[in-house]
Design an enzyme around this catalytic site. Structure first.
Site, PDB file in Angstrom:
ATOM      1  N   LYS A  52     -39.540  51.546 -23.178  1.00 53.33           N
ATOM      2  CA  LYS A  52     -38.543  50.488 -23.011  1.00 53.33           C
ATOM      3  C   LYS A  52     -37.574  50.885 -21.901  1.00 53.33           C
ATOM      4  CE  LYS A  52     -36.441  47.656 -26.548  1.00 53.33           C
ATOM      5  NZ  LYS A  52     -35.769  47.677 -27.855  1.00 53.33           N
TER       6      LYS A  52
HETATM    7  O1  G3P Z   1     -33.825  45.968 -30.180  1.00 50.89           O
HETATM    8  C1  G3P Z   1     -33.212  45.049 -29.371  1.00 50.89           C
HETATM    9  C2  G3P Z   1     -32.552  43.891 -30.087  1.00 50.89           C
HETATM   10  O2  G3P Z   1     -33.439  43.294 -30.978  1.00 50.89           O
HETATM   11  C3  G3P Z   1     -31.196  44.184 -30.655  1.00 50.89           C
HETATM   12  O3  G3P Z   1     -30.752  43.222 -31.564  1.00 50.89           O
HETATM   13  O4  G3P Z   1     -29.193  42.466 -33.326  1.00 50.89           O
HETATM   14  O5  G3P Z   1     -28.566  44.418 -31.880  1.00 50.89           O
HETATM   15  O6  G3P Z   1     -28.582  42.110 -30.964  1.00 50.89           O
HETATM   16  P1  G3P Z   1     -29.178  43.061 -31.936  1.00 50.89           P
END
Ligand code: G3P
Length: 215
Positions: free
Chosen positions: A83
């Protein structure tokens, strides 16, 4: 459509893997920090379960550092996808890693133009963060619509991985649009399985079954 868990918790991953509905796992530095364990140990254990796609994020911010970390991460297990963030250095690193045959998931994507660039440098996945857009008053799902349309226009092979999913409606909408993958917290995946009418219906069937003569 593939369903991924957005977590570094082995307990959560194991639970969904055993049900058989899990296609992959995405992690990020914040999720890994929550576990309080060494990153590589966590990655090895997730991969050992047999999960076929496990995204592991670089933390370097310069291209050379990203290349170093990415090359190291990909050697940990064949299921690892590297990533990299959507920055100029991340785009450069993605292009080089992709040319080397490494599968890269470009993360922190918040616009369709950024997604276009991710496809152009050969990312395997693009991760638009829809929940974070919703949080600040933008329509996250509109971004998914745009990216899916743009990728279809030019037949890009980069897969749209809907990230920052907050609830089951996000998953439903992503499926309606035709996104390739949705990655979600454990609590959201649990909600995909459950429906109160399933529980009520099952309880009624079992109760009625007691009245059926046996033996
Ligand atoms: O892993 C990346 C993403 O899914 C993060 O989500 O909930 O931290 O905005 P969030």
């Amino acid at each position: 459509m593939q369903l991924f868990l957005d977590t570094a918790s082995l307990t959560e991953i194991r639970a969904m893997w055993e049900i058989g509905i899990l296609d992959g796992v995405t992690t990020n530095p914040s999720l890994v920090a929550k576990e309080g364990r060494k990153f590589e140990d966590v990655l090895r254990e997730i991969c050992a379960l047999g999960v076929p796609s496990v995204s592991a994020e670089v933390v370097a911010t310069d291209t050379d550092g990203m290349l170093r970390e990415g090359r190291h991460l990909r050697e940990i297990h064949p299921a690892i996808y590297v990533k990299a963030p959507m920055t100029p250095a991340g785009l450069r690193a993605t292009k080089i890693l992709a040319q080397e045959g490494t599968r890269v998931n470009m993360t922190l994507v918040f616009s369709a133009n950024q997604a276009l660039l991710a496809a152009k440098v050969g990312a395997t996945y693009v991760s638009p963060f829809i929940g974070r857009l919703d949080d600040q008053g933008e329509e996250g799902m509109e971004l998914i619509r745009d990216i899916v349309a743009i990728y279809r226009n030019y037949r890009f092979s980069t897969k749209v991985l809907v990230a920052s999913v907050r609830h089951p409606i996000h998953v439903l909408e992503a499926a309606r649009i035709g996104a390739d993958i949705a990655t979600m917290p454990y609590a959201v995946m649990e909600k995909l399985v459950q429906h109160p009418l399933t529980d009520i219906g099952l309880a009624r069937f079992l109760k009625d079954w007691e009245r059926v003569p046996k033996g």
